[in-house]
Design a protein around this motif. Structure first.
Motif, PDB file in Angstrom:
ATOM      1  N   PRO A 147      39.007  47.518  24.618  1.00 23.43           N
ATOM      2  CA  PRO A 147      40.004  46.433  24.632  1.00 23.43           C
ATOM      3  C   PRO A 147      40.956  46.425  25.824  1.00 23.43           C
ATOM      4  O   PRO A 147      41.811  45.560  25.918  1.00 23.43           O
ATOM      5  N   LYS A 148      40.852  47.398  26.727  1.00 26.02           N
ATOM      6  CA  LYS A 148      41.690  47.391  27.921  1.00 26.02           C
ATOM      7  C   LYS A 148      41.200  46.307  28.893  1.00 26.02           C
ATOM      8  O   LYS A 148      40.031  45.965  28.927  1.00 26.02           O
ATOM      9  N   TYR A 149      42.132  45.825  29.685  1.00 22.53           N
ATOM     10  CA  TYR A 149      41.826  44.886  30.771  1.00 22.53           C
ATOM     11  C   TYR A 149      41.148  43.609  30.304  1.00 22.53           C
ATOM     12  O   TYR A 149      40.206  43.126  30.921  1.00 22.53           O
ATOM     13  N   ARG A 150      41.638  43.073  29.200  1.00 18.28           N
ATOM     14  CA  ARG A 150      41.242  41.711  28.855  1.00 18.28           C
ATOM     15  C   ARG A 150      41.819  40.755  29.904  1.00 18.28           C
ATOM     16  O   ARG A 150      42.771  41.075  30.603  1.00 18.28           O
ATOM     17  N   GLY A 151      41.210  39.571  30.003  1.00 16.51           N
ATOM     18  CA  GLY A 151      41.755  38.558  30.904  1.00 16.51           C
ATOM     19  C   GLY A 151      40.996  38.430  32.205  1.00 16.51           C
ATOM     20  O   GLY A 151      39.786  38.665  32.267  1.00 16.51           O
ATOM     21  N   LEU A 152      41.719  38.078  33.266  1.00 15.00           N
ATOM     22  CA  LEU A 152      41.109  37.703  34.542  1.00 15.00           C
ATOM     23  C   LEU A 152      41.028  38.867  35.527  1.00 15.00           C
ATOM     24  O   LEU A 152      41.889  39.739  35.551  1.00 15.00           O
ATOM     25  N   MET A 153      40.003  38.869  36.314  1.00 11.40           N
ATOM     26  CA  MET A 153      39.839  39.718  37.497  1.00 11.40           C
ATOM     27  C   MET A 153      40.061  41.209  37.216  1.00 11.40           C
ATOM     28  O   MET A 153      40.840  41.879  37.904  1.00 11.40           O
TER      29      MET A 153
END
Length: 254
Positions: A147-153
């Motif tokens: 679940p770490k670093y969800r989202g963009l780029m």
């Protein structure tokens, strides 16, 4: 198993990876159609001029020039053209109007009787009605260890934050952002990779992870990995200040 791919017309990385994915598909899996979205690197629809302006303002002149030339080269090389790669294999395009979740767009996708939707850089939010179109729902590739670093780029943020490892996650899409249960996850040591090399490597590893996910769904023999919301981190598109911090930490774009 009938697959519909949801992707975007990315000029840099996707075409060769999708070609690799199609070559390695197991014989029981068939891509019956695809939706190709417009490119939206900043997480929303913008004009080409706005994309150029933002790229220059956020990443600076050297980055802008390098990727400007890469963009021009990609237009001259059909191996970098997502639509060409798909068309060469005779895969039909589903032409949608506006948001993919509109009823008329769902009917177009439903007409292909998909067993599974496969999102490879699909850049719209998928609602429940879309996810229910296919028998087994929708899987998506995210190039980070959820679940770490969800989202963009995520490739930018793991480097900026000094992580030693990253990875890829293939998960069942729900109505959240990168929040569905995980089917396959693979860990990758970052080492001294630049962001460009990290993107190339994780996308290729991601293609194998999607294929492994398809195999698991086809067999019906899999255990899901929890995508624990209490452990999540989320990142949006970087700012100019984030880019300065990235460079000050000695990280490289290419």
């Amino acid at each position: 198993m009938r697959l519909v791919i949801l992707t975007q017309d990315d000029p840099f990385y996707l075409a060769r990876n999708i070609d690799y994915f199609l070559k390695k598909l197991p014989p029981y899996a068939e891509v019956v159609a695809t939706v190709v979205f417009d490119v939206s690197p900043f997480g929303k629809r913008e004009s080409f001029t706005d994309k150029m302006k933002k790229t220059y303002e956020i990443f600076g002149l050297p980055f802008f020039i390098r990727y400007g030339f890469k963009y021009l080269r990609s237009k001259l090389d059909s191996r970098n053209n997502v639509r060409k790669v798909l068309a060469d294999r005779g895969i039909p395009f589903i032409e949608i109007e506006g948001n993919i979740n509109k009823d008329e767009n769902l009917e177009k996708i439903r007409s292909y009787k998909p067993d599974l939707l496969v999102s490879i850089a699909g850049n719209q939010i998928f609602k429940r009605k879309l996810l229910d179109v296919a028998t087994h729902g929708c899987v998506n590739l995210h190039t980070a260890l959820l679940p770490k670093y969800r989202g963009l780029m995520p490739s930018f943020w793991v480097l900026k934050n000094g992580e030693t490892h990253t990875g890829v996650s293939v998960f069942f899409v729900d109505e959240g952002i990168d929040s569905g249960p995980i089917l396959v996850q693979k860990k990758v040591e970052i080492g001294n990779r630049s962001q460009e090399q990290l993107i190339k490597d994780t996308k290729l590893i991601g293609m194998d992870a999607i294929i492994e996910s398809i195999e698991k769904i086809h067999s019906g023999n899999y255990e899901l990995i929890a995508n624990d919301a209490s452990q999540m981190t989320y990142f949006s598109f970087p700012t100019r200040e984030d880019v300065r911090a990235f460079q000050a930490a000695g990280k490289r774009f290419y």
